[in-house]
Design a protein around this motif. Structure first.
Motif, mmCIF file in Angstrom:
data_model
loop_
_atom_site.group_PDB
_atom_site.id
_atom_site.type_symbol
_atom_site.label_atom_id
_atom_site.label_comp_id
_atom_site.label_asym_id
_atom_site.label_seq_id
_atom_site.Cartn_x
_atom_site.Cartn_y
_atom_site.Cartn_z
ATOM 1 N N ILE A 104 6.274 7.630 0.044
ATOM 2 C CA ILE A 104 6.899 8.415 1.102
ATOM 3 C C ILE A 104 8.422 8.299 0.979
ATOM 4 O O ILE A 104 8.935 7.446 0.234
ATOM 5 N N SER A 121 4.158 11.895 -0.505
ATOM 6 C CA SER A 121 3.151 12.258 0.505
ATOM 7 C C SER A 121 3.757 12.724 1.820
ATOM 8 O O SER A 121 3.315 13.719 2.405
ATOM 9 N N ARG A 122 4.736 11.990 2.331
ATOM 10 C CA ARG A 122 5.352 12.345 3.611
ATOM 11 C C ARG A 122 6.861 12.179 3.512
ATOM 12 O O ARG A 122 7.373 11.325 2.771
ATOM 13 N N GLN A 175 5.315 14.247 -5.950
ATOM 14 C CA GLN A 175 4.125 13.639 -5.356
ATOM 15 C C GLN A 175 4.476 12.697 -4.210
ATOM 16 O O GLN A 175 3.883 11.640 -4.056
ATOM 17 N N ASP A 188 0.822 -1.212 0.000
ATOM 18 C CA ASP A 188 0.000 0.000 0.000
ATOM 19 C C ASP A 188 0.856 1.263 0.000
ATOM 20 O O ASP A 188 0.484 2.265 -0.612
ATOM 21 N N VAL A 189 1.969 1.191 0.699
ATOM 22 C CA VAL A 189 2.853 2.354 0.833
ATOM 23 C C VAL A 189 4.247 1.974 0.340
ATOM 24 O O VAL A 189 4.805 0.954 0.770
ATOM 25 N N LYS A 212 -0.086 3.839 -5.582
ATOM 26 C CA LYS A 212 0.469 3.629 -4.258
ATOM 27 C C LYS A 212 0.803 4.963 -3.577
ATOM 28 O O LYS A 212 1.092 5.963 -4.237
ATOM 29 N N THR A 213 0.774 4.962 -2.282
ATOM 30 C CA THR A 213 1.207 6.121 -1.505
ATOM 31 C C THR A 213 2.732 6.084 -1.432
ATOM 32 O O THR A 213 3.318 5.061 -1.042
ATOM 33 N N MET A 272 1.650 6.387 9.520
ATOM 34 C CA MET A 272 0.948 6.105 8.263
ATOM 35 C C MET A 272 -0.168 5.070 8.421
ATOM 36 O O MET A 272 -1.022 4.952 7.550
ATOM 37 N N LYS A 302 -1.484 -1.067 7.174
ATOM 38 C CA LYS A 302 -1.066 -1.013 5.771
ATOM 39 C C LYS A 302 0.161 -1.891 5.524
ATOM 40 O O LYS A 302 0.923 -2.204 6.433
#
Length: 701
Positions: A221, A246-247, A244, A110-111, A218-219, A271, A275
């Motif tokens: 980071i 996210s963190r 892009q 997911d991440v 996907k997220t 997060m 996940k």
């Protein structure tokens, strides 16, 4: 009587030692380090037994790859154990996971978490501490790098004692530096941040992985152990297309690091524990083991500089050497490219030499007030391309020139050179009079030779050489008349090229600067053009006469970039002409075009050109080599566009990179075995040799 016996014994002992020394050279020539280490350590006072033990241990050390001498620097020793890839292209050997394989793994998470430095972003240095040299120069602090490293170490130790973690900020590091240099802390911090931002570039391999993760929804980071503040790292990422993310989790802001094993659980807590996470990084312990312990799936991406460390020339200046290795490692080891070995030869070796030579030429042009540069064919082809990329506003000209043309045009002035190149140097080929005259394009001389007893089938030998020369001297008018049209065409050609120019410089590879010397005589003495001719060569080392251009080197009319009798004589001594070092460097400047033979007059009375047989078998190799040179130049210029001083590559550094590869004949035997070569003047009527054949003949001799 006893004294005579003792003297005789001592003399024989000295002769025996000299014989042993010669045998050492003979049997260890393939490994220059054994030879040089032996001679550094040997002394005439050392006995034969100790001398034999010294040689034995040197050979054993060479085999084990741990050659040691207290007089040799570590970097110099490493240059003997580091080796380029021979069996396959380096970009294929450094295996990275394919984009497809990574995409399959990304689907299950997911991440996606990325390490930042040496993963998402690459510096153009093989050692991150090299950045401190540039910062220190801006702060006018010669010892800045040493102080900066020491201050960071002290700051981390203090942080560990106080807080139980060694994470520190950049500001805290510079506070510690006040003990050594009392500069303005805020200014120094800003300078280091700006320097890092100006140098960091996106890793092309990771850029594609990053894009794949975004396309899969996907997220994304980023997680990093770093003293730079998050806003600086965020800016660096955005400047390089990572917009892009996210963190961003930075160790010095979170208070603990990846290596400590506490940062990844913290990331999950921020997060979402439920996940699935996937992390990519270049440090096996911090990025793989610690992330796996926290429940991440990990992908190890070995550091590009760690992968290339054993394949690069090391014995170079600290700043430029690190830049060279960093640029090459970033390209060949990142995993984004698949190149052939000819491209890699141009990129990893020839490009550095060509770039340094062109920048040096520019500096000499400005110093001497030269109005126009003449790049002599064919070596000048890639040199002019790179020079125009660097200095498009300057006047340059690619002019047709060759040893064959120079020999004919100056035959009336340098007569012995004419006889040497067209007659004496061809004795070993065992050609007859007909073949000799065909190469000279002087069939008119056959009747005069026959009068002297040299029929068309008589073989050229050492014994009849002087008699043949005498025939030519007695009938020199025939030679002048035969070459008169070529002489007139060349004069017209250069009058046009040098119209309105009062000072010009001819650029060549070297080695005796014969092309430059011939052009000087023609332009200044024979044609009486109002133009001063200078000469630039990359190296001056002529096998037959080491002092042949000593006078123009002394006056400055001819200058050498890498070495000569007057400059870097240690490099000149290490340049082994007999082992074809000069040939291998000339191959770096090869051009996908036939050799120029001579000037002619066309039907309308204009200059025309005659070329040798096209060496088409090697053209594709040369195109790839030149592509590598040009791409290295572009990458290097782009990396240091804000630091033009980095373009100033010394002749010593350029030669060390060249020698790293030209001292390995096995590389050329495998890579360029079928490369066509032509080492003699006027040989268009004879069968062309391959490099493998030439190497076999030259090494036997």
């Amino acid at each position: 009587m006893i004294n005579r016996i003792l003297q005789f014994t001592k003399r024989k002992k000295r002769e025996l030692k000299r014989k042993i020394d010669r045998q050492v050279v003979r049997f260890t020539m393939h490994n220059r380090m054994i030879t040089e280490a032996y001679y550094r350590e040997k002394s005439d006072t050392i006995g034969l037994f100790r001398r034999g033990l010294t040689l034995l241990f040197l050979c054993l050390a060479s085999v084990s790859g741990k050659m040691y001498s207290h007089r040799a620097a570590p970097a110099e020793r490493r240059d003997y154990t580091n080796r380029p890839f021979v069996s396959a292209p380096e970009t294929y050997i450094h295996k990275r996971p394919s984009y497809t394989a990574l995409a399959k793994r990304l689907l299950l998470c997911d991440v996606v978490s990325f390490d930042v430095f040496d993963t998402l972003l690459l510096r153009p240095f093989d050692d991150p501490k090299t950045v401190f040299y540039l910062v220190g120069e801006q702060l006018h602090c010669p010892s800045f790098t040493r102080y900066r490293v020491l201050a960071e170490k002290q700051a981390r130790q203090e942080a560990m004692e106080k807080n139980g973690t060694n994470e520190v900020t950049l500001y805290e590091i510079y506070q510690k530096m006040q003990r050594y240099v009392a500069f303005d802390i805020n200014r120094a911090v800003i300078l280091e941040e700006e320097t890092e931002l100006s140098l960091l570039r996106a890793n092309p391999y990771m850029k594609q992985v990053y894009q794949t993760a975004l396309e899969l929804g996907k997220t994304v980071i980023a997680v990093s152990d770093m003293y730079l503040p998050s806003q600086v790292i965020q800016k660096a990422l955005e400047m390089n297309g990572y917009t892009q993310i996210s963190r961003l989790f930075i160790s010095q802001e979170c208070g603990f690091s990846k290596r400590s094993g506490r940062l990844f659980p913290y990331v999950k807590g921020q997060m979402g524990e439920e996940k699935r996470y996937f992390h990519i990084g270049d440090n096996y312990v911090a990025d793989c083991l610690r992330s796996t312990d926290a429940g991440f799936e990990a992908c190890y991406y070995p550091n590009v500089n760690r992968m290339g460390v054993s394949r690069r020339c090391v014995d170079m200046t600290a700043l430029i050497g690190s830049a060279y290795r960093g640029i090459v490692n970033n390209r060949l080891c990142c995993g984004a490219f698949r190149e052939n070995q000819y491209f890699e030869y141009g990129y990893a070796y020839a490009g550095f030499y060509v770039l340094g030579y062109c920048v040096w030429i520019h500096e000499r042009v400005k110093a001497k007030g030269i109005e126009k540069l003449l790049f002599l064919s064919r070596d000048g082809d890639i040199l002019q391309k790179v020079y125009q990329k660097l200095y498009p506003e300057e006047k340059t000209e690619y002019v047709y020139w060759s040893r064959a043309a120079a020999t004919r045009l100056t035959a009336g002035y340098f007569r012995n050179e004419f006889f040497l190149r067209y007659i004496k140097y061809k004795i070993s080929r065992k050609i007859n009079m007909k073949q000799m005259l065909a190469a000279m394009e002087l069939p008119q001389m056959q009747p005069f030779l026959e009068e002297a007893g040299f029929t068309a089938e008589v073989i050229l030998t050492k014994e009849n050489y002087e008699a043949i020369v005498t025939v030519f001297l007695n009938n020199w008018k025939v030679v002048e008349d035969a070459y008169a049209g070529s002489y007139q065409a060349a004069q017209m050609y250069y009058r046009e090229k040098l119209a309105g120019v009062h000072s010009a410089a001819a650029v060549d590879v070297g080695w005796a600067a014969s092309g430059v010397s011939a052009l000087r005589v023609l332009v200044e003495d024979l044609w009486k053009l109002d133009c001063k001719i200078y000469g630039f060569v990359s190296g001056a080392n002529y096998l037959h006469d080491q002092n042949i251009i000593e006078a123009p080197l002394t006056s400055g009319d001819i200058e050498s970039y890498m070495f000569s009798q007057q400059k870097n004589r240690e490099l000149k001594r290490r340049h082994r002409v007999g082992q074809m070092y000069s040939v291998f460097i000339e191959m770096m400047l090869a051009s996908p075009s036939p050799s120029f033979m001579q000037y002619e007059l066309s039907e309308d009375g204009r200059p025309a050109f005659k070329f040798d047989l096209p060496e088409t078998e090697g053209y594709e190799m040369i195109r790839e080599l030149q592509r590598g040179i040009l791409e290295f130049t572009e990458d290097y210029l782009r990396a240091f566009e804000k630091y033009p001083q980095m373009y100033r590559i010394s002749g010593e550094d350029a030669y060390h990179v060249c020698r790293f590869i030209i001292s390995r004949p096995e590389y050329f035997r495998r890579l360029f075995a079928e490369y066509p070569v032509n080492r003699a003047v006027g040989t268009s009527s004879y069968e062309m040799e391959t490099l493998a054949q030439l190497m076999e003949r030259e090494y036997q001799e």
